[in-house]
Design an enzyme around this catalytic site. Sequence first.
Site, PDB file in Angstrom:
ATOM      1  CG  ASP A   1      55.634  59.249  21.598  1.00  0.00           C
ATOM      2  OD1 ASP A   1      56.770  60.139  21.487  1.00  0.00           O
ATOM      3  OD2 ASP A   1      54.507  59.613  21.641  1.00  0.00           O
TER       4      ASP A   1
ATOM      5  CD  GLU B   1      59.689  57.238  19.762  1.00  0.00           C
ATOM      6  OE1 GLU B   1      59.889  58.053  20.387  1.00  0.00           O
ATOM      7  OE2 GLU B   1      59.272  57.123  18.617  1.00  0.00           O
TER       8      GLU B   1
END
Lengths: 243, 243
Positions: free
Chosen positions: B55, B126
Amino acid sequence: MSFLDTRRKKQLQICIQKLGLSSIEKFDWETLDLALTHPTISKKDNYQQLEFIGDSVIRLVAAEILLENYPNELVGEFAAIRSILVSDNTLAEFAEQYGLERYLLMTKGVAQDKIGKVSWLADTFEALLGALYLNRQNMSLIRPWLDPLLISKAAEIKADPARQNYKDALQEWSQSQYKLLPKYQVVQYEGNKDHHQRFFAEVWVKNNNLGSGYGCSKKVAEQAAAKNAFFSFIHKEKYEYGQ
Amino acid sequence: MSFLDTRRKKQLQICIQKLGLSSIEKFDWETLDLALTHPTISKKDNYQQLEFIGDSVIRLVAAEILLENYPNELVGEFAAIRSILVSDNTLAEFAEQYGLERYLLMTKGVAQDKIGKVSWLADTFEALLGALYLNRQNMSLIRPWLDPLLISKAAEIKADPARQNYKDALQEWSQSQYKLLPKYQVVQYEGNKDHHQRFFAEVWVKNNNLGSGYGCSKKVAEQAAAKNAFFSFIHKEKYEYGQ
């Protein structure tokens, strides 16, 4: 951007030495100069773009640190700790530890803006990280000095049951105990001879004054009062008397 | 984590080849295995920690891309574009382009969860970035293949006056034109033989049906209807007729 004058170059070198990066080669000093230039000095050549990069850099480094040091922790806990690690308050604290203020080019108005100080110190810190990251396209100029700060701060956050948000902790406690919200009384007064505004806050629950504190803004003073209440009263009750 | 069986190793190698990373040495395949393992397969050994790293990785890469490609853009504009670049929708789109679904270990329930698909595809993407980053402690396994995707998506976002949020754009327009909010009518129906829920939405302003669209959730169907209205009506009015 013009070439740096000798005095500024020297100043930037001292800043880098302060970080413990004594002998760095092939370093882009002009990017560091930008990172340490407030937008009030130049609308175009300032720290804003580097701050945008640095904001992601600190999040990534904080994530790595947490994963390395607490490999068995839940991800929700990581996210909670990281949000405090990358908060303006924490980053401004780091910036102060390295005296970044001394290397930041800014107008007198900014330098005297004590209320906005947490914000511009945090921005400067992020911009510094952005410049160091872009210089190497990796974390090699960052982690050697930032790791110890983040590790120690993460441990402090984990050990703190209020998670450094004493107002929320106090509110939770007073609602559960008395079904009442804490009340804050804040007074503003002339603080020192520079005429910076200062605030004094008291926190009350059910006609009892639980704590008080000072701050450069209303919000900071209230947090200080809540922290004072938390440690002098609730924390004792909850953790020392085993309730 | 146990050693990978030959079949899984082969599968992971194909995934890496798909990214154009054909001859990588000293690669930690077990981390990649984790990145491609949904939490329903293992409570402990799954992609969640890597997703936490990834992220931040995608935010940092997106920031770099924007700074490199639009060096004179305002930081506020960077932040607006980045928020779309790192959104679940965009990341799920990237994941689909590489067919990540084929390499993700997941229970049948997840595989059939069409409504949550955007979310678990984005999470997987991610986590993949997290694994590739940790393998080198830099972006060298990421930027070669991710840059073109981000650059092209950033250009698409910049060229799109609704910024891919057609509901907001439509609302803004109908408020300024008619002082009215658009109204959505959504019906749910049995979509296909797997009995996944499907939704059909119409958007109305002042008794006029401006557009309609389908989706796997109420929200997605409404966005589709708003997009349809935006391009068939408002965009024409604003940009083709020069109003």
